[in-house]
Design a protein around this motif. Structure first.
Motif, PDB file in Angstrom:
ATOM      1  N   TYR A 280       0.845  -1.193   0.000  1.00 46.13           N
ATOM      2  CA  TYR A 280       0.000   0.000   0.000  1.00 46.13           C
ATOM      3  C   TYR A 280       0.880   1.242   0.000  1.00 46.13           C
ATOM      4  O   TYR A 280       1.902   1.304   0.674  1.00 46.13           O
ATOM      5  N   LEU A 281       0.462   2.193  -0.803  1.00 42.70           N
ATOM      6  CA  LEU A 281       1.082   3.514  -0.808  1.00 42.70           C
ATOM      7  C   LEU A 281       0.202   4.417   0.035  1.00 42.70           C
ATOM      8  O   LEU A 281      -0.990   4.541  -0.231  1.00 42.70           O
ATOM      9  N   GLY A 282       0.785   5.049   1.054  1.00 36.59           N
ATOM     10  CA  GLY A 282       0.038   5.953   1.917  1.00 36.59           C
ATOM     11  C   GLY A 282       0.384   7.393   1.612  1.00 36.59           C
ATOM     12  O   GLY A 282       1.559   7.784   1.635  1.00 36.59           O
ATOM     13  N   LEU A 283      -0.628   8.180   1.286  1.00 38.55           N
ATOM     14  CA  LEU A 283      -0.468   9.610   1.040  1.00 38.55           C
ATOM     15  C   LEU A 283      -1.164  10.387   2.154  1.00 38.55           C
ATOM     16  O   LEU A 283      -2.171   9.927   2.694  1.00 38.55           O
ATOM     17  N   GLY A 284      -0.640  11.569   2.494  1.00 35.88           N
ATOM     18  CA  GLY A 284      -1.290  12.407   3.486  1.00 35.88           C
ATOM     19  C   GLY A 284      -0.500  12.451   4.783  1.00 35.88           C
ATOM     20  O   GLY A 284       0.435  11.672   5.016  1.00 35.88           O
ATOM     21  N   ALA A 285      -0.906  13.354   5.664  1.00 35.16           N
ATOM     22  CA  ALA A 285      -0.192  13.605   6.917  1.00 35.16           C
ATOM     23  C   ALA A 285      -0.130  12.344   7.776  1.00 35.16           C
ATOM     24  O   ALA A 285      -1.169  11.775   8.140  1.00 35.16           O
ATOM     25  N   GLY A 286       1.091  11.906   8.099  1.00 35.52           N
ATOM     26  CA  GLY A 286       1.286  10.749   8.957  1.00 35.52           C
ATOM     27  C   GLY A 286       1.007   9.409   8.319  1.00 35.52           C
ATOM     28  O   GLY A 286       1.063   8.384   9.001  1.00 35.52           O
ATOM     29  N   ALA A 287       0.716   9.363   7.011  1.00 32.51           N
ATOM     30  CA  ALA A 287       0.366   8.099   6.359  1.00 32.51           C
ATOM     31  C   ALA A 287       1.570   7.169   6.264  1.00 32.51           C
ATOM     32  O   ALA A 287       2.708   7.612   6.110  1.00 32.51           O
ATOM     33  N   HIS A 288       1.298   5.869   6.354  1.00 31.92           N
ATOM     34  CA  HIS A 288       2.328   4.832   6.265  1.00 31.92           C
ATOM     35  C   HIS A 288       2.216   4.103   4.925  1.00 31.92           C
ATOM     36  O   HIS A 288       1.119   3.931   4.394  1.00 31.92           O
ATOM     37  N   SER A 289       3.355   3.656   4.401  1.00 25.79           N
ATOM     38  CA  SER A 289       3.402   2.861   3.175  1.00 25.79           C
ATOM     39  C   SER A 289       4.183   1.583   3.416  1.00 25.79           C
ATOM     40  O   SER A 289       5.103   1.544   4.237  1.00 25.79           O
ATOM     41  N   LYS A 290       3.815   0.539   2.689  1.00 23.29           N
ATOM     42  CA  LYS A 290       4.604  -0.694   2.593  1.00 23.29           C
ATOM     43  C   LYS A 290       4.742  -1.006   1.113  1.00 23.29           C
ATOM     44  O   LYS A 290       3.741  -1.227   0.418  1.00 23.29           O
ATOM     45  N   LEU A 291       5.971  -1.014   0.614  1.00 19.08           N
ATOM     46  CA  LEU A 291       6.216  -1.214  -0.813  1.00 19.08           C
ATOM     47  C   LEU A 291       7.243  -2.318  -1.000  1.00 19.08           C
ATOM     48  O   LEU A 291       8.310  -2.303  -0.381  1.00 19.08           O
ATOM     49  N   SER A 292       6.924  -3.260  -1.867  1.00 20.80           N
ATOM     50  CA  SER A 292       7.807  -4.391  -2.141  1.00 20.80           C
ATOM     51  C   SER A 292       8.617  -4.151  -3.404  1.00 20.80           C
ATOM     52  O   SER A 292       8.141  -3.534  -4.368  1.00 20.80           O
ATOM     53  N   PHE A 293       9.841  -4.675  -3.379  1.00 24.35           N
ATOM     54  CA  PHE A 293      10.750  -4.635  -4.518  1.00 24.35           C
ATOM     55  C   PHE A 293      11.362  -6.022  -4.660  1.00 24.35           C
ATOM     56  O   PHE A 293      11.236  -6.856  -3.746  1.00 24.35           O
ATOM     57  N   PRO A 294      12.001  -6.326  -5.780  1.00 22.76           N
ATOM     58  CA  PRO A 294      12.516  -7.692  -5.960  1.00 22.76           C
ATOM     59  C   PRO A 294      13.438  -8.176  -4.851  1.00 22.76           C
ATOM     60  O   PRO A 294      13.523  -9.375  -4.604  1.00 22.76           O
ATOM     61  N   ASP A 295      14.141  -7.249  -4.167  1.00 28.12           N
ATOM     62  CA  ASP A 295      15.107  -7.684  -3.163  1.00 28.12           C
ATOM     63  C   ASP A 295      14.751  -7.247  -1.750  1.00 28.12           C
ATOM     64  O   ASP A 295      15.590  -7.286  -0.857  1.00 28.12           O
ATOM     65  N   GLY A 296      13.503  -6.836  -1.509  1.00 31.23           N
ATOM     66  CA  GLY A 296      13.148  -6.459  -0.153  1.00 31.23           C
ATOM     67  C   GLY A 296      11.904  -5.589  -0.070  1.00 31.23           C
ATOM     68  O   GLY A 296      11.277  -5.265  -1.081  1.00 31.23           O
ATOM     69  N   ILE A 297      11.561  -5.227   1.167  1.00 34.69           N
ATOM     70  CA  ILE A 297      10.344  -4.462   1.457  1.00 34.69           C
ATOM     71  C   ILE A 297      10.732  -3.186   2.184  1.00 34.69           C
ATOM     72  O   ILE A 297      11.563  -3.200   3.101  1.00 34.69           O
ATOM     73  N   VAL A 298      10.121  -2.081   1.771  1.00 39.87           N
ATOM     74  CA  VAL A 298      10.408  -0.763   2.337  1.00 39.87           C
ATOM     75  C   VAL A 298       9.158  -0.231   3.022  1.00 39.87           C
ATOM     76  O   VAL A 298       8.040  -0.373   2.495  1.00 39.87           O
ATOM     77  N   ARG A 299       9.322   0.368   4.185  1.00 39.21           N
ATOM     78  CA  ARG A 299       8.239   1.076   4.869  1.00 39.21           C
ATOM     79  C   ARG A 299       8.567   2.562   4.923  1.00 39.21           C
ATOM     80  O   ARG A 299       9.727   2.940   5.124  1.00 39.21           O
ATOM     81  N   GLN A 300       7.532   3.384   4.745  1.00 41.32           N
ATOM     82  CA  GLN A 300       7.672   4.838   4.764  1.00 41.32           C
ATOM     83  C   GLN A 300       6.644   5.446   5.706  1.00 41.32           C
ATOM     84  O   GLN A 300       5.574   4.872   5.941  1.00 41.32           O
ATOM     85  N   VAL A 301       6.959   6.628   6.234  1.00 42.75           N
ATOM     86  CA  VAL A 301       6.018   7.433   7.003  1.00 42.75           C
ATOM     87  C   VAL A 301       6.092   8.862   6.485  1.00 42.75           C
ATOM     88  O   VAL A 301       7.185   9.387   6.251  1.00 42.75           O
ATOM     89  N   ARG A 302       4.933   9.499   6.290  1.00 34.06           N
ATOM     90  CA  ARG A 302       4.872  10.902   5.893  1.00 34.06           C
ATOM     91  C   ARG A 302       4.938  11.805   7.126  1.00 34.06           C
ATOM     92  O   ARG A 302       4.697  11.367   8.250  1.00 34.06           O
ATOM     93  N   TRP A 303       5.274  13.084   6.898  1.00 30.94           N
ATOM     94  CA  TRP A 303       5.281  14.063   7.983  1.00 30.94           C
ATOM     95  C   TRP A 303       3.926  14.075   8.652  1.00 30.94           C
ATOM     96  O   TRP A 303       2.876  14.084   7.994  1.00 30.94           O
ATOM     97  N   ARG A 304       3.905  14.105   9.977  1.00 33.15           N
ATOM     98  CA  ARG A 304       2.691  13.873  10.761  1.00 33.15           C
ATOM     99  C   ARG A 304       1.805  15.109  10.889  1.00 33.15           C
ATOM    100  O   ARG A 304       0.582  15.037  10.771  1.00 33.15           O
TER     101      ARG A 304
END
Length: 418
Positions: A280-304
């Motif tokens: 899931y791609l999270g947009l907006g204040a404080g939103a979280h994302s989980k994104l997969s790539f061939p060699d791993g998984i990345v998590r993101q947080v937006r400014w709260r």
């Protein structure tokens, strides 16, 4: 030719990680609209009391800038669902929601049947407003009722009353083929009779979907510093849950997830993607994302904080924090989601969604066997399914998959703080 997910802007490969994802999971989009009329005392979400005029246009502009900055990470991937959450998204006008969805569609390939959910609060309800959201492109409404009892609503600090709750649900039922009612139980002063009354009120609308959550006192909330009086004890709360399960089943709603009940064809597709360890791609204040790539998984947080988020997003810097998920954490993160589902998961999905190498998968298999031996899980061919007891002790089951579980001799009998 680039490998799947190896778009420009993707993470640099990590030598020796041992992870290999041969197929990327389905991708959902979450959009956070952070303002509320009033912050509820139990709420630990990133919601902010609206003071003054809603900055609708500026915030929508920031969301588009955020999305455009994120596109290189997800280029070419199709979106299976969109969820507009909050906060109180129904503070935004139907015209604003229509503009937002048009901007999303112009930049992302949504599946033709993509589910688009909007959370709504009865305190922002106006007649015909829900129909306008439907016309704007929303396909599913989730109404945050929490209770149909005025006393309970006051105790929870809600801005609406029982009459507004009933009117909002009636309008949702008239405007949408699929809608959800959010309820809470184990409320201050609530007894079984009061719970039954809430269930009577909710089930009278024949909802396609019902989400029911135990009131939990979360850290950093008003209730954490000033706990409400007369909270039901564990035995009463357990009896309430038994009543909920029995009443919903009798009404034709199937408990397909720990807190979710639905009629056939009305399960929440967006949440199902979360629970199946989708992306899931999270947009907006404080939103979280989980994104997969061939060699791993990345998590993101937006400014709260909303003002900071809007300023940073238009500068192309909406992400405040990003990290790769350590391989040692992936089994626990997978189980934290997949074991919430009544139907469990197919074993091949674990390898597909985590990319874990064989030795790590063998360790997970050993822990699964522990859970089976304790009566928490059962095997149905390649499928792992929680038992009724496993649902009751879900946190204990999930903790078996912590990187250093106390049953692991290497752990020294201590679960690491998380």
């Amino acid at each position: 030719m680039a490998e799947p997910g190896a778009a420009a802007g993707g993470p640099a490969p990590v030598a020796g990680s041992g992870l290999r994802l041969y197929a990327l999971p389905p991708l959902s989009l979450y959009v956070h609209l952070p303002w509320c009329l009033r912050k509820c005392p139990y709420c630990d979400f990133n919601s902010h009391e609206l003071r003054g005029q809603l900055q609708e246009s500026a915030y929508l502009q920031a969301l588009v800038a955020d999305l455009e900055s994120a596109l290189p990470r997800i280029w070419g991937r199709r979106v299976v669902s969109v969820f507009l959450g909050g906060g109180t998204p129904s503070l935004f006008s139907p015209a604003g929601i229509e503009r937002l969805l048009a901007d999303i569609r112009a930049r992302l390939p949504l599946l033709p049947e993509a589910e688009i959910t909007l959370e709504a609060n009865p305190g922002t309800f106006e007649r015909e407003r829900f129909r306008a959201y439907r016309a704007a492109g929303v396909t599913r409404l989730s109404v945050g009722v929490q209770s149909f009892d005025d006393r309970a609503l006051r105790a929870l600090g809600r801005v609406h009353d029982a009459a507004q709750a009933r009117a909002a649900v009636a309008e949702a039922a008239a405007a949408f083929d699929t809608f959800n009612i959010d309820l809470m139980y184990a409320l201050p002063g609530q007894d079984l009779a009061a719970l039954e009354a809430d269930l009577d009120a909710a089930l009278a609308f024949e909802p396609p979907h019902l989400s029911i959550y135990h009131l939990t006192i979360e850290p950093n909330t008003v209730f954490a510093s000033r706990p409400p009086a007369q909270l039901p004890d564990e035995d009463l709360a357990s009896e309430m849950l038994d009543r909920i399960v029995a009443r919903t089943a009798a009404a034709g709603l199937v408990r397909y997830e720990v807190s979710a009940f639905a009629r056939a064809g009305h399960r929440c597709r967006h949440n199902l993607n979360y629970w199946a360890f989708g992306d899931y791609l999270g947009l907006g204040a404080g939103a979280h994302s989980k994104l997969s790539f061939p060699d791993g998984i990345v998590r993101q947080v937006r400014w709260r904080e909303p003002a900071s988020y809007m300023r940073k997003a238009v500068q192309g810097a909406a992400v405040s924090n990003e990290h790769r998920v350590e391989p040692r954490d992936l089994a626990f993160e997978f189980m934290l989601n997949a074991l919430r589902l009544a139907e469990g998961f197919e074993l091949p999905l674990l390898a597909e969604r985590t990319g874990l190498p064989l030795p790590a998968l063998q360790d997970v298999q050993a822990r699964l066997e522990q859970a089976v031996a304790r009566g928490w899980l059962q095997r149905q061919g390649q499928r792992i399914v929680p038992t009724a007891r496993g649902f009751d002790f879900l946190s204990d089951v999930q903790q078996l998959f912590l990187p250093e579980h106390p049953d692991d001799p290497a752990a020294g009998g201590v679960v690491p703080p998380r």
